[in-house]
Design an enzyme around this catalytic site. Structure first.
Site, mmCIF file in Angstrom:
data_model
loop_
_atom_site.group_PDB
_atom_site.id
_atom_site.type_symbol
_atom_site.label_atom_id
_atom_site.label_comp_id
_atom_site.label_asym_id
_atom_site.label_seq_id
_atom_site.Cartn_x
_atom_site.Cartn_y
_atom_site.Cartn_z
ATOM 1 N N HIS A 91 0.877 -1.164 0.000
ATOM 2 C CA HIS A 91 0.000 0.000 0.000
ATOM 3 C C HIS A 91 0.917 1.217 0.000
ATOM 4 O O HIS A 91 2.074 1.127 0.449
ATOM 5 C CB HIS A 91 -0.874 0.033 1.264
ATOM 6 C CG HIS A 91 -1.888 -1.070 1.310
ATOM 7 N ND1 HIS A 91 -1.885 -2.052 2.260
ATOM 8 C CD2 HIS A 91 -2.943 -1.329 0.507
ATOM 9 C CE1 HIS A 91 -2.890 -2.881 2.054
ATOM 10 N NE2 HIS A 91 -3.553 -2.468 0.989
ATOM 11 N N ASP A 99 2.235 1.604 3.339
ATOM 12 C CA ASP A 99 3.205 0.590 3.777
ATOM 13 C C ASP A 99 4.589 1.075 3.367
ATOM 14 O O ASP A 99 5.572 0.874 4.068
ATOM 15 C CB ASP A 99 2.972 -0.773 3.089
ATOM 16 C CG ASP A 99 1.654 -1.424 3.485
ATOM 17 O OD1 ASP A 99 1.271 -1.310 4.661
ATOM 18 O OD2 ASP A 99 1.023 -2.051 2.607
HETATM 19 C C1 GLO Z 1 -9.602 -6.722 0.581
HETATM 20 C C2 GLO Z 1 -8.587 -6.693 -0.459
HETATM 21 C C3 GLO Z 1 -7.301 -6.036 0.000
HETATM 22 C C4 GLO Z 1 -6.487 -5.576 -1.188
HETATM 23 C C5 GLO Z 1 -5.267 -4.817 -0.777
HETATM 24 C C6 GLO Z 1 -4.529 -4.251 -1.979
HETATM 25 O O1 GLO Z 1 -10.625 -7.336 0.481
HETATM 26 O O2 GLO Z 1 -8.353 -7.958 -0.944
HETATM 27 O O3 GLO Z 1 -6.544 -6.923 0.794
HETATM 28 O O4 GLO Z 1 -6.109 -6.634 -1.981
HETATM 29 O O5 GLO Z 1 -5.636 -3.781 0.076
HETATM 30 O O6 GLO Z 1 -5.100 -3.111 -2.423
#
Ligand code: GLO
Ligand code: MG
Length: 348
Positions: free
Chosen positions: A51, A54
């Protein structure tokens, strides 16, 4: 079927999670980013997903030069460890500005916040050396259908995507659809929606998708068919393998945990389409069960990879010739049993 292709693996720092759920607090202490990176390497994974925050913690409080500086420091750290950044995703579901949606918020200044933050994520992606921006459109939907117009929301999404495509001529947008949670209904619930909306943007070639197994199952779809569909368009640029036991909250279970046959078919679809040959990674968007002890904290990641590799073997050793004969004879009854026996490890 491709025989020699090897896969590369990845996960995100959020996948080593502390066990909080809507009904209770965390049950494991938070671990540092450096520790998570070291574990990724130890487990033999190749890349990490990020993210934006992150990569650059507290991103909203930082200036553009500061964001760039911190992203560059992270890049150095990753290079030093020999770990790639698979993608960057703007986290558009935490900030007060995203309470009523991000790109589709009813408030102009909130929409602007979301777009600005996405452009910063693209800058971070550039610095980290990835051209994939993942867009999980968490809050682009409604609790109350009358609160927004779906037509207008599509237009707002296209407007936002166009700004991102215009900001950087190399960036590719990978939309990660999910039909619900946290919203009642999302505006882009499936891969079909994601790829259709791509066509409305200024550069459809640079708008593709990311399939998450659990999200497809929540939409009542077969993730393997979603993979085949996206790959028929050449648009599967990332993948979140996990598992989901039916229509309930998003479970992010280890790959193959609920339905081994559905997992087998996903691997089959990946193999027949040559997923990974253009540098794509197998990412596991899995979480530990809340009951998991600290000393077993990485098992869900290691186990997902083991299951995946085991299923690659199963796909490659599946007797395609015999299957074709059964298909030609319309003997789907025996084809069904053949798959079961193969997964059970029985000799035919
Ligand atoms: C939630 C999502 C989340 C995304 C992550 C990447 O349901 O799967 O985990 O994949 O935030 O944007
Ligand atoms: Mg995901």
């Amino acid at each position: 079927m491709s025989k020699r292709h090897t896969y590369r693996f990845c996960f995100g720092p959020w996948n080593i999670s502390e066990g909080q759920d809507p009904y209770g607090p965390t049950v494991r202490p938070p671990a540092s980013f450096d520790w998570k990176l070291a574990q990724l390497k130890k487990l033999g994974f190749d890349a990490m997903m990020f993210h934006d925050d992150d990569a650059v913690p507290d991103i909203d409080s930082k200036s553009e030069p500061q964001i760039r500086k911190e992203a560059k420091e992270l890049r150095k750290q990753l290079d030093g460890e020999g770990i790639a950044a698979e993608m960057v995703a703007p986290r558009l579901w935490f900030a007060p500005e995203t309470v009523d949606g991000a790109y589709t918020s009813n408030e102009r200044k909130c929409r602007q916040y979301a777009i600005e933050r996405s452009l910063r994520s693209i800058d971070i992606a550039n610095i980290l050396g990835t051209d994939v921006l993942v867009l999980w459109l968490a809050r682009e939907g409604t609790y109350i259908r009358e609160s927004k117009s779906a037509r207008r929301s599509v237009e707002l999404l296209v407007e936002a995507f166009d700004k991102m495509l215009g900001h950087d001529r190399r960036i590719r947008l990978a939309i990660e659809p999910k039909p619900n949670e946290p919203m009642d209904h999302a505006y882009l619930p499936t891969i079909g929606h994601a790829l259709a909306v791509a066509q409305l943007t200024r550069d459809p070639k640079r708008v593709g998708c990311l399939i998450e197994s659990a999200h497809a199952i929540l939409a009542g779809l077969d993730p393997a068919d979603e993979i085949d569909f996206a790959m028929a368009f050449g648009k599967l640029w990332s993948l979140h393998l996990n598992d989901q036991n039916g229509l309930k909250f998003d479970q992010d279970k280890p790959f193959g945990s609920s339905n081994l046959r559905v997992a087998f078919n996903q691997v089959r679809a990946l193999e027949r389409n040559g997923y990974g040959k253009n540098g794509e990674y197998i990412c596991f968007d899995v979480h530990p069960f809340r009951t998991t002890k600290v000393e077993h904290w990485l098992k869900h990641l290691d186990n997902s990879r083991r299951t995946f590799l085991g299923l690659v073997e199963k796909v490659r050793s599946f007797d395609e010739k015999k299957a074709q004969q059964l298909i030609a004879d319309r003997n789907y009854q025996d084809l069904d049993q053949m798959v079961i026996e193969h997964l059970l490890g029985n000799r035919s």
